[in-house]
Design a protein around this motif. Structure first.
Motif, PDB file in Angstrom:
ATOM      1  N   ALA A 296       0.930  -1.102   0.036  1.00  0.00           N
ATOM      2  CA  ALA A 296      -0.037   0.168   0.048  1.00  0.00           C
ATOM      3  C   ALA A 296       0.701   1.169  -0.026  1.00  0.00           C
ATOM      4  O   ALA A 296       0.591   2.127  -0.819  1.00  0.00           O
TER       5      ALA A 296
ATOM      6  N   THR B 196       2.529   2.201  -3.410  1.00  0.00           N
ATOM      7  CA  THR B 196       1.615   2.834  -4.284  1.00  0.00           C
ATOM      8  C   THR B 196       1.466   4.366  -3.649  1.00  0.00           C
ATOM      9  O   THR B 196       1.300   5.352  -4.659  1.00  0.00           O
ATOM     10  N   GLU B 197       0.963   4.422  -2.667  1.00  0.00           N
ATOM     11  CA  GLU B 197       0.812   5.598  -2.022  1.00  0.00           C
ATOM     12  C   GLU B 197       2.047   6.773  -2.129  1.00  0.00           C
ATOM     13  O   GLU B 197       1.899   7.911  -2.442  1.00  0.00           O
TER      14      GLU B 197
ATOM     15  N   VAL C 202     -11.327   3.995  -2.548  1.00  0.00           N
ATOM     16  CA  VAL C 202     -10.199   3.355  -1.823  1.00  0.00           C
ATOM     17  C   VAL C 202     -10.118   3.537  -0.208  1.00  0.00           C
ATOM     18  O   VAL C 202     -10.001   2.746   0.417  1.00  0.00           O
TER      19      VAL C 202
ATOM     20  N   GLU D 230     -10.338   0.647   2.407  1.00  0.00           N
ATOM     21  CA  GLU D 230      -9.190   0.677   3.426  1.00  0.00           C
ATOM     22  C   GLU D 230      -9.704   0.662   4.881  1.00  0.00           C
ATOM     23  O   GLU D 230      -9.238   0.020   5.781  1.00  0.00           O
TER      24      GLU D 230
ATOM     25  N   GLU E 299      -9.019  -3.039  -4.555  1.00  0.00           N
ATOM     26  CA  GLU E 299      -8.172  -2.018  -3.840  1.00  0.00           C
ATOM     27  C   GLU E 299      -6.740  -2.036  -4.527  1.00  0.00           C
ATOM     28  O   GLU E 299      -6.453  -1.077  -5.072  1.00  0.00           O
ATOM     29  N   HIS E 300      -6.365  -3.358  -5.069  1.00  0.00           N
ATOM     30  CA  HIS E 300      -5.124  -3.451  -5.682  1.00  0.00           C
ATOM     31  C   HIS E 300      -5.135  -2.914  -7.013  1.00  0.00           C
ATOM     32  O   HIS E 300      -4.167  -2.445  -7.441  1.00  0.00           O
TER      33      HIS E 300
ATOM     34  N   ARG F  28      -6.281   1.310  -6.508  1.00  0.00           N
ATOM     35  CA  ARG F  28      -5.470   2.313  -5.866  1.00  0.00           C
ATOM     36  C   ARG F  28      -4.370   3.064  -6.645  1.00  0.00           C
ATOM     37  O   ARG F  28      -4.062   4.298  -6.762  1.00  0.00           O
TER      38      ARG F  28
ATOM     39  N   SER G 291      -6.383   5.575  -8.440  1.00  0.00           N
ATOM     40  CA  SER G 291      -6.668   6.758  -7.523  1.00  0.00           C
ATOM     41  C   SER G 291      -5.405   7.692  -7.183  1.00  0.00           C
ATOM     42  O   SER G 291      -5.234   8.800  -7.227  1.00  0.00           O
TER      43      SER G 291
END
Length: 474
Positions: free
Chosen positions: A25, A28-29, A90, A94, A270-271, A274, A277
């Motif tokens: 996570a 990606t963020e 997303v 989470e 989400e994968h 994300r 997003s």
């Protein structure tokens, strides 16, 4: 006799599955955060270079969309209401995952990030209110400094290159998830004026259909994407901020695994979503929201007008004191104690980092001062200024402890037996110790062989060593 309960360690070592999820996570963020920084800088350049300023205004205010459906919106509006719905979708996933499989599942473990997030939102609001009450400013922007931007914060971490331990990163991520939840509630409760009950009823009906399809196990993006767009459109026309549709659908996804499943549907979706997003939706929102005209006078006004000063102080002082104070109070009045590897200075640095408010703060600023373009731009400038100050302070504080973080991270990553699993997670596994014993035995044998070769070479070089007549060593 029952043994005394061991105090729970705050910011202790994560479980291996939680650590793996966190790593994916945050990767990606972090990339999304760097794109967010680039988009914000691009917006400021586009809006402030005289030759480009007019084109920025023209593009931002260009309208398109079906008027018959009430969706003939400007590009800026589409970015804030449409693209951010993906971001909040997303966020909803989470939050659901944290509630069923993460830190928020255990009420005792959840107390720390929840209390820290609540205090980290309440104190900035109080700081803003006091500043404006004393200076005669508008109280409408009290919610602007309450939000933390996790992508922006992680981008700062990536830029300064600090090896923040996974436990503190997990705390920051969980804090941001809870923060997003309360920001959504603030938007829904305080920034909803006139309701269109017909459209709202249609949106609720669409959400019920969405939930029933999930319960029946229906699959296929071609079913859910059109339905999601319909729900979003109805929610927008209802008067409730359209991003609420995104978080509602995210919360409906199943985030626990069943027999035979490696990942839950929520985790799989989400994968997939994300990167969209973090890499597209949020940077585009920043591109059309962060473009405020800056000048020496405008920047000076940020620190003189009560509304803008309240935002800056709320982000820099309110967030830091709120999160640090909430964390300390939780540890003080519960059985939780700080991990032996960390100090309260580390918590204070992360609390300072949480003062970076961008995406949701900009959105709330637009909603709070809707209709007042000048004040909206000034508040946006205040959000940018406060975020830069918070990022600078956090960078200094984290750099001071960076050597300590690097050692902790190296210990977390160490995999001497080459099993693909960090050694700290295998210390109770007999097979791990047998593998390590075999590795050390091979190393010992290799060292003995090298020692024998070196000794033989040394004896061969000694003058008069082994004589031709069989004499002993010299």
């Amino acid at each position: 006799m029952t043994s005394p309960r061991t105090p729970r360690k705050a910011f202790g070592r994560l479980s291996l599955p939680e650590r793996t999820y966190l790593t994916d996570a945050l990767r990606t963020e972090t990339v999304g955060g760097v794109l967010l920084l680039v988009a914000a800088v691009a917006a400021l350049i586009w809006a402030n270079v005289p030759a480009l300023r007019e084109s920025y205004e023209s593009v931002s205010h260009f309208h398109f969309g079906p008027s018959a459906l009430g969706l003939n919106l400007s590009v800026e509006h589409w970015a804030a209401d449409g693209l951010l719905a993906v971001f909040f979708f997303v966020a909803g996933i989470e939050l659901k995952r944290e509630l069923v499989a993460g830190d928020l599942k255990d009420p005792k473990a959840a107390a720390l990030p929840v209390v820290a997030a609540l205090c980290g939102m309440a104190v900035p609001a109080v700081v803003y209110t006091i500043t404006n009450a004393a200076g005669g400013g508008s109280l409408a922007g009290w919610a602007v400094p309450t939000a933390t931007d996790i992508a922006f914060a992680l981008a700062v971490l990536a830029v300064i290159g600090t090896s923040l331990p996974s436990a503190l990163r997990a705390f920051l991520l969980t804090l941001a998830v809870v923060d997003d939840l309360f920001a959504i509630l603030i938007i829904a409760v305080f920034f909803t004026e006139d309701l269109n009950f017909a459209a709202l009823g249609g949106a609720v009906a669409g959400l019920v259909v969405f939930w029933l399809l999930l319960r029946k196990g229906v699959r296929g993006w071609y079913v859910y994407v059109p339905l999601g767009l319909v729900v979003w459109g109805l929610m927008y026309n209802s008067g409730i901020h359209a991003t609420i549709a995104g978080v509602a659908m995210g919360l409906m996804l199943r985030c626990h695994t069943r027999e035979g499943e490696e990942h839950s549907p929520g985790e799989r979706i989400e994968h997939l979503v994300r990167p969209l997003s973090a890499g597209l939706a949020v940077p585009l929102f920043a591109l059309f929201s962060a473009g405020v005209a800056l000048s020496g006078g405008a920047l000076a006004d940020v620190f003189t007008k009560p509304e803008t000063l309240g935002v800056v102080l709320g982000l820099v002082i309110g967030k830091t004191l709120g999160i640090f104070g909430g964390t300390w109070l939780t540890a003080r009045f519960t059985r939780a104690s700080l991990s032996d590897d960390l100090a309260w200075a580390d918590v204070f640095a992360v609390a300072t980092l949480a003062g970076i408010g961008f995406t949701v703060s900009l959105l709330i600023g637009e909603l709070a001062f809707e209709g007042d373009a000048a004040m909206t731009d000034e508040v946006k400038a205040a959000v940018l200024a406060g975020s830069v100050v918070a990022a600078t302070l956090a960078t200094v504080l984290l750099k001071v402890r960076n050597a300590k973080y690097r050692r902790l991270t190296e210990a977390e990553e160490r995999d001497d037996d080459l099993s693909g699993v960090p050694d700290i997670y295998e210390e109770d596994d007999p097979a791990y110790h047998l593998r390590m014993a075999a590795i050390y035995e091979r190393k010992a044998a290799e060292h003995r062989r090298i020692a024998e070769e070196k000794e033989s070479a040394r004896l061969a070089e000694v003058p008069g060593g082994a004589g031709e007549e069989g004499d002993g060593p010299a």
